[in-house]
Design a protein around this motif. Structure first.
Motif, PDB file in Angstrom:
ATOM      1  N   ASP A  47      26.875 107.119  12.026  1.00 59.06           N
ATOM      2  CA  ASP A  47      26.134 108.033  11.153  1.00 59.06           C
ATOM      3  C   ASP A  47      26.595 109.480  11.300  1.00 59.06           C
ATOM      4  O   ASP A  47      26.042 110.370  10.652  1.00 59.06           O
ATOM      5  N   LEU A  48      27.588 109.710  12.145  1.00 61.16           N
ATOM      6  CA  LEU A  48      28.065 111.060  12.418  1.00 61.16           C
ATOM      7  C   LEU A  48      29.545 111.170  12.066  1.00 61.16           C
ATOM      8  O   LEU A  48      30.264 110.157  12.047  1.00 61.16           O
ATOM      9  N   PRO A  49      30.027 112.377  11.793  1.00 64.73           N
ATOM     10  CA  PRO A  49      31.482 112.537  11.619  1.00 64.73           C
ATOM     11  C   PRO A  49      32.189 112.288  12.941  1.00 64.73           C
ATOM     12  O   PRO A  49      31.599 112.407  14.017  1.00 64.73           O
ATOM     13  N   ALA A  54      26.394  99.639  20.728  1.00 60.65           N
ATOM     14  CA  ALA A  54      25.268 100.421  20.208  1.00 60.65           C
ATOM     15  C   ALA A  54      25.647 101.883  20.029  1.00 60.65           C
ATOM     16  O   ALA A  54      25.161 102.558  19.120  1.00 60.65           O
ATOM     17  N   MET A  55      26.551 102.389  20.896  1.00 60.25           N
ATOM     18  CA  MET A  55      27.005 103.770  20.751  1.00 60.25           C
ATOM     19  C   MET A  55      27.834 103.922  19.483  1.00 60.25           C
ATOM     20  O   MET A  55      27.742 104.931  18.779  1.00 60.25           O
ATOM     21  N   ARG A  56      28.625 102.910  19.161  1.00 59.33           N
ATOM     22  CA  ARG A  56      29.408 102.954  17.931  1.00 59.33           C
ATOM     23  C   ARG A  56      28.502 102.947  16.703  1.00 59.33           C
ATOM     24  O   ARG A  56      28.816 103.578  15.691  1.00 59.33           O
ATOM     25  N   GLU A  57      27.377 102.256  16.813  1.00 54.73           N
ATOM     26  CA  GLU A  57      26.417 102.257  15.708  1.00 54.73           C
ATOM     27  C   GLU A  57      25.807 103.648  15.523  1.00 54.73           C
ATOM     28  O   GLU A  57      25.662 104.130  14.398  1.00 54.73           O
ATOM     29  N   HIS A 108      25.971 108.149  30.291  1.00 53.38           N
ATOM     30  CA  HIS A 108      27.423 108.051  30.130  1.00 53.38           C
ATOM     31  C   HIS A 108      27.917 106.613  30.169  1.00 53.38           C
ATOM     32  O   HIS A 108      28.977 106.290  29.617  1.00 53.38           O
ATOM     33  N   GLN A 109      27.142 105.703  30.780  1.00 56.22           N
ATOM     34  CA  GLN A 109      27.522 104.292  30.786  1.00 56.22           C
ATOM     35  C   GLN A 109      27.384 103.661  29.401  1.00 56.22           C
ATOM     36  O   GLN A 109      27.906 102.575  29.138  1.00 56.22           O
ATOM     37  N   PHE A 110      26.689 104.352  28.513  1.00 61.09           N
ATOM     38  CA  PHE A 110      26.454 103.887  27.148  1.00 61.09           C
ATOM     39  C   PHE A 110      27.669 104.154  26.255  1.00 61.09           C
ATOM     40  O   PHE A 110      27.762 103.636  25.136  1.00 61.09           O
ATOM     41  N   ALA A 111      28.617 104.945  26.763  1.00 59.10           N
ATOM     42  CA  ALA A 111      29.713 105.445  25.923  1.00 59.10           C
ATOM     43  C   ALA A 111      30.520 104.329  25.271  1.00 59.10           C
ATOM     44  O   ALA A 111      30.914 104.440  24.111  1.00 59.10           O
ATOM     45  N   GLY A 112      30.780 103.249  25.991  1.00 55.72           N
ATOM     46  CA  GLY A 112      31.626 102.194  25.446  1.00 55.72           C
ATOM     47  C   GLY A 112      30.892 101.058  24.786  1.00 55.72           C
ATOM     48  O   GLY A 112      31.522 100.084  24.337  1.00 55.72           O
ATOM     49  N   HIS A 113      29.573 101.136  24.704  1.00 52.87           N
ATOM     50  CA  HIS A 113      28.788 100.038  24.147  1.00 52.87           C
ATOM     51  C   HIS A 113      28.850 100.025  22.620  1.00 52.87           C
ATOM     52  O   HIS A 113      29.032 101.061  21.960  1.00 52.87           O
TER      53      HIS A 113
END
Length: 220
Positions: free
Chosen positions: A99-101, A92-95, A85-90
């Motif tokens: 690829d998803l809707p 890399a998460m936006r990358e 869950h700490q990855f949510a704002g990174h």
């Protein structure tokens, strides 16, 4: 029949997941939802039900001692993306999300920073649903998501649903959930403990490294 511990926990978790998926968004095959608290019984049921309907999921879970095993288990159940869950704002998460809707539905079980980021991820006029406040964290929402994307924010209480829903509808949802468990379309990740071990059960329930739901069985 189904084991008593599954009747006690998994059936209700499946009911909550089913009702939220039906009430708050008209998701179609290929659509995406995002959730936090996905390692819990409701989050797991959301993943399984969504996968069976062809709905993609991004699931945030805490990073603890069983993190790698939990990621593997949830992806095996049909989770599209399962991350800390700490990855949510990174970035890399936006990358990954590119690829998803954009998700039409966000399900919040824990509050905190991940719900803020889930609100930002939502598609315009998407819906965020908070269904648990047990973690004690606030639900902080960015004004841009509310104003520019016109997202909706809802609360959901399974207890209120049980209290206010007519008997036939409750019976339908509960019977569908029980049948899904009986036919292994829904699984459980439960540790059964005896009432004599109640203090240990409580300690394990609140432990940050606990990787499954604890069901305490009363003596006959």
């Amino acid at each position: 029949g189904i084991p008593v511990e599954q009747a006690a926990l998994t059936t209700m978790a499946a009911c909550a997941a089913s009702v939220m998926l039906e009430r708050f968004a008209q998701l179609q095959k290929g659509d995406l939802l995002v959730q936090n608290g996905a390692a819990g019984p409701i989050g797991q049921a959301v993943i399984e039900i969504a996968a069976q309907r062809g709905i993609q999921t991004v699931s945030f879970i805490p990073h603890n001692a069983s993190y790698a095993q939990t990621v593997e288990r949830l992806k095996a159940l049909g989770g599209t993306v399962v991350v800390d869950h700490q990855f949510a704002g990174h970035s890399a998460m936006r990358e990954v999300a590119s690829d998803l809707p954009r998700p039409k539905l966000a399900l919040d079980a824990v509050g905190g920073s991940s719900v803020t980021e889930m609100a930002r991820m939502l598609a315009p006029r998407g819906t965020l649903v908070t269904y648990s406040g047990t973690a004690g964290h606030t639900v902080d929402l960015p004004a841009s998501a509310l104003v520019h994307n016109e997202i909706s924010v809802q609360g959901f209480s399974l207890l209120r649903w049980l209290d206010e829903t007519d008997l036939d509808e409750k019976a339908r949802v509960i019977q569908d959930a029980a049948e899904a468990i009986r036919t292994t379309k829904l699984t459980s990740w439960i540790r059964r403990m005896e009432f004599a071990d109640l203090p240990k059960a409580i300690d394990e329930t609140v432990s940050p490294n606990n990787d499954r739901s604890i069901v305490v069985v009363m003596p006959a």
